[in-house]
Enzyme design. Structure first.
Site: not given
Length: 312
Positions: A80-81, A126-129, A146, A149, A152, A238
Site C-alpha cells: 500500500k506504500d 491517513s487521509l483515507r481513514r 506518525r 508501529v 504510534r 497515495c
C-alpha cells in the site's frame, strides 16, 4: 551462479519482519541472501503530515535509489506504500500471500464514544481513514499520528486526550503487537493493496526475477492489481482519500469489488460496488474508477487536488 541476493528494507520492526520473511522463503529455495536496512525520509521526518511531504513514494524512494545504484538487488515493501507507477527500470517481481486487509481501532477499554453524536479525539496519519471516520462520526476530532508501529502505539498510550487510534491489522499481527483492546473496522474500506507485501527488482536482473517468481501468490497479485488500477485511474496517487478492496470467490469464480472516494472532511462520499466473472479481472479497477468519475467523482478529485496543493 553462487550469488548473494541483497534485500533492501526499511529498518523499522515491521519492515524488518517483512524482509526477513522474504529472506527465509528465498533461503528455503536454496538462495543465499543478505539483509541491507536503510532509513527512508518517511521514517526520519515525523513532524509533518504525510501529504505535506509529497507522499507518493516517500517510504520507497530511498530503496529505489539504492537499487538503481546497485547497492541492493531487491526491496521489500508494504504494497500500500508503493506508488502505482514504479520508477523506470524497476518492476514488481512478487506479491506474497495477502494477510488481513482490515483496519482496526485501538482503544483504551471504553468505547462509549462510538456513537454518531459523541465527541472524541481519534488519531491517524491517513487521509483515507480520517475521511471515512468523519463520514461515520462527524463530531469527532481527528489528529495526525506518525512514526513506526511501536511509536504510534506508545503515543496512544501516552496521550490522555486520545480515545483511540487507527492501525492496519496486518502490521500488528505480523509483529505480534495487537493488544486486547481493539475493534475490527469492517465498515472501513482499506487502502488499495493493504495487507499485501510486494518485492521489487530491476527489470534486467533476471537472476533475482527468476528467484522471486516462485514466491508470487497469483490471487494476491490479481486482487491488488485491481485495487491499484482503481487508484491509478482516479489519479489519487497515495494522497486522496481512496479505498478499494477486491476479493475472489472460488465457489462462484467471481470478483467482488468495492471502491470509495471521499472529501477530506468526509462529507462527500462516492462508492461503487461490482461483482464480475473472473475473466474480467484485468480491467475491473479501470472500469470501476471510470464509472465513479463519471458519476461525480471527477469534480471531487479536482477539488481534492486543489485542497492538497494548498496544504503543501
Amino acid at each position: 551462479m553462487d550469488r548473494v541476493i541483497r534485500i533492501g528494507t526499511r529498518d523499522s520492526e515491521l519492515a524488518m519482519w517483512q524482509a526477513t520473511t522474504v529472506e527465509k522463503a528465498l533461503n528455503k529455495l536454496g538462495h543465499k541472501t543478505k539483509l541491507v536496512p536503510v532509513k527512508s525520509e518517511g521514517d526520519l521526518v515525523l513532524d509533518k503530515p504525510l501529504y505535506e511531504m509529497g507522499i507518493t513514494g516517500i517510504f520507497t524512494k530511498t530503496l529505489d535509489v539504492a537499487m538503481i545504484n546497485k547497492k541492493v538487488d531487491i526491496a521489500v515493501h508494504s504494497m500500500k506504500d508503493v506508488p502505482t507507477a514504479l520508477p523506470t527500470g524497476i518492476v514488481q517481481a512478487a506479491v506474497l500471500k495477502r494477510a488481513n486487509t482490515l483496519d482496526i481501532l485501538l482503544h483504551k477499554g471504553d468505547m462509549s464514544f462510538l456513537t454518531p453524536d459523541s465527541s472524541a479525539v481519534v488519531a491517524t496519519g491517513s487521509l483515507r481513514r480520517k475521511a471515512q471516520w468523519l463520514n461515520r462520526y462527524p463530531n469527532h476530532q481527528l489528529v495526525d499520528l506518525r512514526g513506526n508501529v511501536n511509536t504510534r502505539m506508545q503515543k496512544l498510550t501516552d496521550n490522555e486526550e486520545w480515545q483511540g487510534a487507527i492501525f492496519a491489522s496486518a502490521g500488528l499481527d505480523r509483529i505480534a503487537k495487537k493488544p486486547k483492546n481493539f475493534l475490527n473496522l469492517d465498515w472501513m474500506i482499506p487502502a488499495p493493496a493493504q495487507g499485501a507485501m510486494v518485492v521489487v527488482a530491476m527489470a534486467d536482473d533476471y537472476f533475482a526475477l527468476d528467484a522471486l517468481r516462485e514466491l508470487n501468490d497469483y490471487e494476491s497479485e490479481m486482487t491488488t492489481h485491481i485495487e491499484r488500477q482503481f487508484l491509478r485511474t482516479l489519479e489519487g496517487g497515495c494522497t486522496a482519500p481512496i479505498g478499494a478492496l477486491a476479493t475472489y470467490d472460488q465457489n462462484t469464480e467471481t470478483i467482488d469489488f468495492t471502491g470509495v472516494l471521499l472529501s477530506l472532511d468526509g462529507k462527500e462520499k462516492f462508492e461503487i460496488k461490482k461483482n464480475v466473472p473472473i475473466k474480467e479481472w484485468k480491467k475491473l479497477g479501470f472500469y470501476a474508477a471510470q464509472e465513479l468519475l463519471a458519476d461525480g467523482g471527477s469534480q471531487l478529485m479536482e477539488k481534492l487536488r486543489q485542497e492538497l496543493n494548498r496544504k503543501k
